[in-house]
Design a protein around this motif. Structure first.
Motif, short mmCIF file in Angstrom:
data_model
loop_
_atom_site.label_atom_id
_atom_site.label_comp_id
_atom_site.label_asym_id
_atom_site.label_seq_id
_atom_site.Cartn_x
_atom_site.Cartn_y
_atom_site.Cartn_z
N ALA A 118 0.45 -1.26 -0.19
CA ALA A 118 -0.27 -0.21 -0.20
C ALA A 118 1.04 1.06 -0.18
O ALA A 118 0.87 2.68 -0.09
CB ALA A 118 -1.17 0.36 1.45
N GLY A 119 1.83 0.97 0.41
CA GLY A 119 2.66 1.79 0.74
C GLY A 119 3.16 2.81 1.29
O GLY A 119 3.55 4.16 2.08
N GLY A 120 2.40 2.53 2.46
CA GLY A 120 2.47 2.76 3.99
C GLY A 120 1.41 2.38 4.92
O GLY A 120 0.91 1.93 4.20
N CYS A 121 1.27 3.33 6.44
CA CYS A 121 0.32 2.98 6.78
C CYS A 121 -0.16 4.22 8.19
O CYS A 121 -0.60 4.87 7.05
CB CYS A 121 1.35 1.98 7.89
N THR A 122 -0.83 3.40 9.06
CA THR A 122 -1.31 4.67 9.57
C THR A 122 -1.03 5.45 9.51
O THR A 122 -1.50 6.75 9.77
CB THR A 122 -1.92 3.98 10.98
N SER A 123 0.92 5.61 9.96
CA SER A 123 1.50 7.04 10.16
C SER A 123 1.19 7.96 9.00
O SER A 123 0.84 8.84 8.01
CB SER A 123 2.62 6.60 10.89
N GLY A 124 2.10 7.27 7.64
CA GLY A 124 2.15 7.21 6.53
C GLY A 124 0.70 7.80 5.51
O GLY A 124 1.38 8.96 5.32
N HIS A 125 0.49 7.28 5.92
CA HIS A 125 -0.88 7.25 5.11
C HIS A 125 -2.22 8.09 5.48
O HIS A 125 -2.86 8.85 5.45
CB HIS A 125 -1.84 5.83 4.68
N SER A 126 -2.65 7.36 6.38
CA SER A 126 -3.41 8.30 7.54
C SER A 126 -3.71 9.12 8.65
O SER A 126 -4.12 10.50 8.14
CB SER A 126 -4.19 7.17 8.65
N ILE A 127 -2.49 9.57 8.38
CA ILE A 127 -2.34 10.67 9.51
C ILE A 127 -1.31 11.32 8.48
O ILE A 127 -1.96 12.69 8.00
CB ILE A 127 -1.66 10.85 10.84
N THR A 128 -0.45 11.72 7.99
CA THR A 128 0.49 12.57 7.39
C THR A 128 -0.28 12.94 5.91
O THR A 128 -0.55 13.64 5.36
CB THR A 128 1.87 12.00 6.58
N GLY A 129 -0.68 11.47 5.18
CA GLY A 129 -1.03 11.33 4.03
C GLY A 129 -2.22 12.62 3.67
O GLY A 129 -2.92 13.41 3.18
N ALA A 140 -6.45 5.09 0.69
CA ALA A 140 -5.33 4.15 1.48
C ALA A 140 -6.54 3.32 3.28
O ALA A 140 -6.70 2.86 3.80
CB ALA A 140 -4.46 4.07 1.61
N THR A 141 -6.45 3.88 3.96
CA THR A 141 -7.10 4.47 5.29
C THR A 141 -8.41 3.62 5.18
O THR A 141 -8.74 3.26 6.40
CB THR A 141 -7.07 5.50 5.72
N VAL A 142 -9.37 4.13 4.79
CA VAL A 142 -10.79 3.59 4.22
C VAL A 142 -10.54 1.94 4.68
O VAL A 142 -11.46 1.01 4.34
CB VAL A 142 -11.65 3.98 2.84
N CYS A 143 -9.86 1.60 2.84
CA CYS A 143 -9.04 -0.04 3.01
C CYS A 143 -8.34 -0.55 3.78
O CYS A 143 -8.86 -2.00 4.62
CB CYS A 143 -8.46 -0.35 1.98
N PHE A 144 -8.16 0.39 5.07
CA PHE A 144 -7.79 -0.50 6.58
C PHE A 144 -8.26 -0.82 7.52
O PHE A 144 -8.57 -2.11 7.86
CB PHE A 144 -6.32 0.58 7.44
N PHE A 145 -9.35 -0.18 7.57
CA PHE A 145 -10.08 -0.38 8.31
C PHE A 145 -11.69 -1.33 7.45
O PHE A 145 -11.71 -2.35 8.25
CB PHE A 145 -11.37 1.07 8.30
N ALA A 146 -11.47 -1.26 6.00
CA ALA A 146 -12.42 -2.30 5.68
C ALA A 146 -12.02 -3.94 5.97
O ALA A 146 -12.30 -5.06 6.88
CB ALA A 146 -12.60 -1.92 3.88
N GLY A 147 -10.64 -4.07 5.96
CA GLY A 147 -9.90 -5.37 5.88
C GLY A 147 -9.69 -5.47 7.62
O GLY A 147 -10.11 -6.93 7.55
N VAL B 104 -5.44 -0.43 -2.63
CA VAL B 104 -6.92 -1.11 -1.86
C VAL B 104 -6.04 -2.60 -1.26
O VAL B 104 -6.52 -2.91 -0.55
CB VAL B 104 -7.04 -1.14 -3.19
N ILE B 105 -5.36 -3.29 -2.23
CA ILE B 105 -5.47 -4.76 -1.69
C ILE B 105 -4.31 -4.73 -0.55
O ILE B 105 -4.96 -5.07 0.53
CB ILE B 105 -4.41 -5.14 -2.86
N GLY B 106 -2.77 -4.03 -0.91
CA GLY B 106 -2.22 -4.03 0.72
C GLY B 106 -2.63 -3.26 1.52
O GLY B 106 -2.94 -3.83 2.61
N GLY B 107 -3.45 -2.27 1.62
CA GLY B 107 -4.34 -1.42 2.35
C GLY B 107 -5.65 -2.58 3.35
O GLY B 107 -4.70 -2.59 4.71
N MET B 108 -6.17 -3.50 2.59
CA MET B 108 -7.55 -4.56 2.80
C MET B 108 -6.26 -5.82 3.85
O MET B 108 -6.57 -5.80 4.97
CB MET B 108 -8.11 -5.21 2.54
N LEU B 109 -4.65 -6.05 3.50
CA LEU B 109 -4.42 -6.86 3.81
C LEU B 109 -3.64 -6.51 5.54
O LEU B 109 -3.76 -7.08 6.49
CB LEU B 109 -3.34 -7.41 2.69
#
Lengths: 160, 158
Positions: A118-129, A140-147, B104-109
């Motif tokens: 995804a190229g980042g996590c909760t810090s790089g995407h959700s907060i900084t991004g 990306a953040t929507v997908c983090f929560f979907a997963g 999308v894919i990586g984010g969900m994983l």
């Protein structure tokens, strides 16, 4: 002082965590993000790798991410030993088992693979991004929560 | 699609390539410790908090995340508005992370891993530093996942 030794309220925690973004830019000239440290560890462990993911990675420019990670561990040590009246364990007791170790290993794999893909996590995407109005970071953040929701509600009864 | 921090060629002409100075490394270490204390004291590195977030049992995590984003957003607006530079005089410029299928894919994983382990990458380090040896399994798993991504990257849609 009494309150300091208890868990901190959400508003104080949220404000101070949010301030990490400008502080890291101002004090060190770095964009807040943590999962790049995983790639840095990988690149340092495989200096002659022909994999593009490591070969084209600037190990020197990203070395700070490991220093940052070490700092996080030191901070957590300080918080647990000197700033907590009654430190709560981070993980439930049920994780201290063989099945717990397997769950953590699989979950960890998903974290490493997923954040790097995804190229980042909760810090790089959700907060900084998101704070820089970067729309792929919102997605990306929507997908983090979907997963996370899918696993918790779909497999929760079996996993936890 | 990795953003390689500030060594990108987005600098104005005449700006030397920026190496990280010893003072900047010290600041990074201190900021890491600051964040490690926060991860512990706010309990965002606690499995139960993550679990209760995904079960919608409590608002704690949501309130922290939203507050952090709002504070960071306001800070960035101020930095941009007044063109504030870092203490070493470097311009502050965000390099946007681009869209690609992996978001999308990586984010969900990753989200699935977050729910299982109760940790995102920062809290893994916090859990280890805070004396939770089982979190080493999470870290080893994360490194295996990262190496797998490195190996599979050419075959994955981006």
């Amino acid at each position: 002082m009494q309150g300091l030794m208890q868990p901190w309220p959400w508003w104080l925690s949220g404000i101070l965590i949010g301030l990490t973004v400008p502080l890291l830019y101002l004090l060190a000239g770095k964009a807040f993000g943590i999962s790049t440290s995983l790639q840095e560890i990988g690149a340092l462990c495989s200096p002659h790798s022909k994999l593009e993911y490591f070969a084209k990675f600037d190990r020197k420019a990203n070395l700070w991410t490991i220093v940052f990670a070490v700092g996080i561990a030191i901070g957590a040590f300080v918080a647990t030993h000197f700033l907590s009246a009654d430190p709560k364990p981070f993980l439930p007791a049920s994780m201290e088992s063989v099945s717990g170790a397997i769950k953590l290993l699989i979950g960890g794999f998903l974290i490493g693979f997923g954040t790097r893909y995804a190229g980042g996590c909760t810090s790089g995407h959700s907060i900084t991004g998101i704070s820089n109005l970067n729309w792929p970071s919102v997605l990306a953040t929507v997908c983090f929560f979907a997963g996370g929701l899918a696993v918790t509600w779909g497999l929760g009864g079996w996993l936890f | 699609m990795e953003t390689t921090t500030e060594t990108n060629d987005r600098q104005p002409r005449g700006q030397a390539k920026q190496a990280t100075s010893p003072a900047a490394y010290l600041m990074v270490l201190l900021m890491g410790a600051y964040l490690g204390i926060l991860f512990s004291k706010s309990e965002v590195a606690h499995w139960q908090r993550i679990h209760d977030m995904f079960l919608f049992r409590e608002a704690h995590m949501y309130l922290i995340i939203v507050t952090a984003i709002v504070v960071a957003m306001l800070s960035m607006q101020i930095i941009k508005r007044f063109q504030i530079r870092s203490i070493e005089g470097k311009p502050i410029k965000y390099s946007p992370k681009p869209y690609q299928t992996g978001v999308v894919i990586g984010g969900m994983l990753f989200g699935a891993g977050w729910a299982i382990t109760g940790a995102c990458p920062g809290p893994i380090y916090a859990q280890i530093g805070g004396g939770q040896p089982m979190a080493l399994f999470t870290l080893v798993g994360a490194l295996l996942g990262m190496f797998s991504y490195a190996a599979l990257k050419p075959k994955l849609p981006h």
